[in-house]
Each structure stands twice: as C-alpha cells, then as structure tokens.
Design a protein around this motif. Structure first.
Motif, mmCIF file in Angstrom:
data_model
loop_
_atom_site.group_PDB
_atom_site.id
_atom_site.type_symbol
_atom_site.label_atom_id
_atom_site.label_comp_id
_atom_site.label_asym_id
_atom_site.label_seq_id
_atom_site.Cartn_x
_atom_site.Cartn_y
_atom_site.Cartn_z
ATOM 1 N N ASN A 178 -48.903 16.047 51.400
ATOM 2 C CA ASN A 178 -48.500 15.842 50.479
ATOM 3 C C ASN A 178 -47.939 14.415 50.033
ATOM 4 O O ASN A 178 -47.097 13.764 50.977
ATOM 5 C CB ASN A 178 -46.894 16.855 50.457
ATOM 6 C CG ASN A 178 -46.124 16.830 49.448
ATOM 7 O OD1 ASN A 178 -46.335 16.289 48.242
ATOM 8 N ND2 ASN A 178 -44.953 17.319 49.407
ATOM 9 N N ASP A 179 -48.441 13.822 48.955
ATOM 10 C CA ASP A 179 -47.917 12.383 48.828
ATOM 11 C C ASP A 179 -46.510 12.501 48.380
ATOM 12 O O ASP A 179 -45.884 11.194 48.030
ATOM 13 C CB ASP A 179 -48.966 12.015 47.656
ATOM 14 C CG ASP A 179 -50.192 11.674 48.163
ATOM 15 O OD1 ASP A 179 -50.348 11.566 49.403
ATOM 16 O OD2 ASP A 179 -51.304 11.544 47.413
ATOM 17 N N ARG A 180 -45.977 13.457 48.069
ATOM 18 C CA ARG A 180 -44.657 13.769 47.358
ATOM 19 C C ARG A 180 -44.567 13.168 45.951
ATOM 20 O O ARG A 180 -43.912 13.339 45.082
ATOM 21 C CB ARG A 180 -43.662 13.034 48.159
ATOM 22 C CG ARG A 180 -43.543 13.688 49.797
ATOM 23 C CD ARG A 180 -42.036 13.743 50.091
ATOM 24 N NE ARG A 180 -41.931 14.326 51.542
ATOM 25 C CZ ARG A 180 -41.884 15.518 51.963
ATOM 26 N NH1 ARG A 180 -41.787 16.335 50.818
ATOM 27 N NH2 ARG A 180 -41.773 15.926 53.001
ATOM 28 N N ILE A 181 -44.945 11.870 45.705
ATOM 29 C CA ILE A 181 -45.098 10.909 44.365
ATOM 30 C C ILE A 181 -46.275 10.264 44.243
ATOM 31 O O ILE A 181 -46.565 9.646 45.391
ATOM 32 C CB ILE A 181 -43.930 10.383 43.989
ATOM 33 C CG1 ILE A 181 -43.757 9.882 42.586
ATOM 34 C CG2 ILE A 181 -43.829 9.022 45.146
ATOM 35 C CD1 ILE A 181 -42.639 9.166 42.325
ATOM 36 N N VAL A 182 -47.040 10.349 43.249
ATOM 37 C CA VAL A 182 -48.482 9.623 42.835
ATOM 38 C C VAL A 182 -48.244 8.495 42.135
ATOM 39 O O VAL A 182 -47.532 8.824 41.085
ATOM 40 C CB VAL A 182 -49.450 10.660 42.420
ATOM 41 C CG1 VAL A 182 -50.726 9.926 42.186
ATOM 42 C CG2 VAL A 182 -49.701 12.042 43.374
ATOM 43 N N LEU A 183 -48.800 7.391 42.575
ATOM 44 C CA LEU A 183 -48.567 6.414 41.467
ATOM 45 C C LEU A 183 -49.917 6.000 40.972
ATOM 46 O O LEU A 183 -50.896 6.334 41.572
ATOM 47 C CB LEU A 183 -48.001 5.218 42.288
ATOM 48 C CG LEU A 183 -46.631 5.174 42.826
ATOM 49 C CD1 LEU A 183 -46.216 4.014 43.566
ATOM 50 C CD2 LEU A 183 -45.642 5.258 41.686
ATOM 51 N N PRO A 184 -50.075 5.544 39.713
ATOM 52 C CA PRO A 184 -51.316 5.228 39.220
ATOM 53 C C PRO A 184 -52.019 3.997 39.664
ATOM 54 O O PRO A 184 -51.355 3.281 40.401
ATOM 55 C CB PRO A 184 -51.053 5.039 37.674
ATOM 56 C CG PRO A 184 -49.500 5.033 37.550
ATOM 57 C CD PRO A 184 -48.919 5.395 38.765
ATOM 58 N N TYR A 185 -53.298 4.222 39.589
ATOM 59 C CA TYR A 185 -54.078 2.931 40.240
ATOM 60 C C TYR A 185 -54.940 2.363 39.078
ATOM 61 O O TYR A 185 -55.789 3.397 38.259
ATOM 62 C CB TYR A 185 -54.943 3.426 41.245
ATOM 63 C CG TYR A 185 -56.367 2.290 41.678
ATOM 64 C CD1 TYR A 185 -55.734 1.267 42.511
ATOM 65 C CD2 TYR A 185 -57.461 2.493 41.225
ATOM 66 C CE1 TYR A 185 -56.586 0.190 42.815
ATOM 67 C CE2 TYR A 185 -58.329 1.547 41.623
ATOM 68 C CZ TYR A 185 -57.888 0.355 42.218
ATOM 69 O OH TYR A 185 -58.811 -0.496 42.684
ATOM 70 N N TYR A 186 -54.718 1.272 38.575
ATOM 71 C CA TYR A 186 -55.156 0.707 37.259
ATOM 72 C C TYR A 186 -56.623 0.131 37.618
ATOM 73 O O TYR A 186 -57.318 -0.219 36.728
ATOM 74 C CB TYR A 186 -54.064 -0.221 36.577
ATOM 75 C CG TYR A 186 -52.967 0.794 35.977
ATOM 76 C CD1 TYR A 186 -53.252 1.785 35.300
ATOM 77 C CD2 TYR A 186 -51.842 0.507 36.392
ATOM 78 C CE1 TYR A 186 -52.078 2.428 34.876
ATOM 79 C CE2 TYR A 186 -50.822 1.262 36.132
ATOM 80 C CZ TYR A 186 -50.966 2.215 35.146
ATOM 81 O OH TYR A 186 -49.737 2.927 34.782
ATOM 82 N N GLY A 187 -56.766 -0.271 39.020
ATOM 83 C CA GLY A 187 -57.921 -1.356 39.080
ATOM 84 C C GLY A 187 -57.779 -2.627 38.885
ATOM 85 O O GLY A 187 -58.439 -3.568 39.417
ATOM 86 N N SER A 188 -56.732 -3.092 37.928
ATOM 87 C CA SER A 188 -56.491 -4.315 37.947
ATOM 88 C C SER A 188 -54.765 -4.593 37.355
ATOM 89 O O SER A 188 -54.375 -3.478 37.157
ATOM 90 C CB SER A 188 -57.276 -5.048 36.788
ATOM 91 O OG SER A 188 -57.502 -4.429 35.855
ATOM 92 N N GLU A 189 -54.650 -5.652 37.255
ATOM 93 C CA GLU A 189 -53.299 -5.969 36.441
ATOM 94 C C GLU A 189 -53.189 -5.276 35.099
ATOM 95 O O GLU A 189 -54.035 -5.413 34.564
ATOM 96 C CB GLU A 189 -52.769 -7.390 36.557
ATOM 97 C CG GLU A 189 -52.420 -7.829 37.826
ATOM 98 C CD GLU A 189 -51.239 -7.283 38.560
ATOM 99 O OE1 GLU A 189 -50.213 -6.888 37.727
ATOM 100 O OE2 GLU A 189 -51.407 -6.856 39.750
ATOM 101 N N ALA A 190 -52.192 -4.726 34.566
ATOM 102 C CA ALA A 190 -51.941 -4.244 33.212
ATOM 103 C C ALA A 190 -52.083 -5.310 32.349
ATOM 104 O O ALA A 190 -51.653 -6.337 32.655
ATOM 105 C CB ALA A 190 -50.864 -3.337 33.323
#
Length: 128
Positions: A109-121
């Motif tokens: 369980n990750d408890r909370i998932v954060l996005p992975y954008y692959g680079s800076e927004a």
C-alpha cells in the motif's frame, strides 16, 4: 474488485479486475474529466455488478502524461482509497497494470500516490 485507472491521455482507461475476470472500459473524457470521472467510475462499477464497498484495492497510472489528467485521476483514486480504507498503489511504464496488481495482491500500500510527469511541469504565464 480492483480498479486500475489511467488518466494520462484524453482517453480515460479503466480496468476492473474481479477474481479471474477483467473488464476494460474507455471514455473520451477530454475536458470533462474533472466533472465526470467519479460518476463514470460509479456507472462502470454498477455495470459489472459492484458497488463502492466491492472495491478491495486501487491502482493508478502515475505517468508520464497529461499534467491535468494525471493530477485529476490520481487525486480521485487517492481520495477513494482513503474514504474506502483500501490500499492504493501507483505504477509506471508499459507493465504498470501487472506491477500494480502484483503489489496489491502482496499486500502493499503506497497510502498516497504522487504523479510522475517525466520532467518539470511546463507552466505557462497568464496572457493577461
């Protein structure tokens, strides 16, 4: 039932895994993702004979992909995991569904998932 959600493109993809069966759904969400995602998930769940209490785990594609799409989808999945008190796991790459299912079945369980954008927004400045 396990939900696997990918909102990284304008086409929202959902896989519902129930024991040995898999149900695949697609929705051309475009700019309606934030407004319609939760209702669309509820309709798909009812379509396979489940309700919110049927969900035992949630998996979500972390990225890379659309900044807004990832943010909306991951927020909805994190919120569902918290409110339903079920595990949530994020995954990346082409094998993300297999990886997420394996991790959920192993009790992770990750408890909370954060996005992975692959680079800076890439945030643009307002025109006005």
């Amino acid at each position: 039932m396990i939900f696997l959600l990918d909102t990284s493109t304008p086409v929202c993809r959902l896989t519902i895994v129930d024991r040995d069966s898999r149900h695949e759904f697609e929705w051309q969400a475009d700019r309606q993702l934030a407004k319609g995602l939760l209702g669309w998930l509820h309709e798909r769940l009812a379509e396979v004979g489940g309700d919110w209490s049927s969900i035992t785990g949630l998996g979500v594609f972390m990225g890379p992909g659309s900044f807004t799409g990832l943010r909306i989808g991951i927020t909805v999945i994190n919120t569902l995991a918290d409110s339903l008190n079920v595990p949530v796991v994020g995954g990346r790459d082409d094998s993300w569904q297999t990886d997420v299912l394996s991790r959920l079945r192993n009790g992770q369980n990750d408890r909370i998932v954060l996005p992975y954008y692959g680079s800076e927004a890439n945030i643009t400045t307002p025109r006005k």
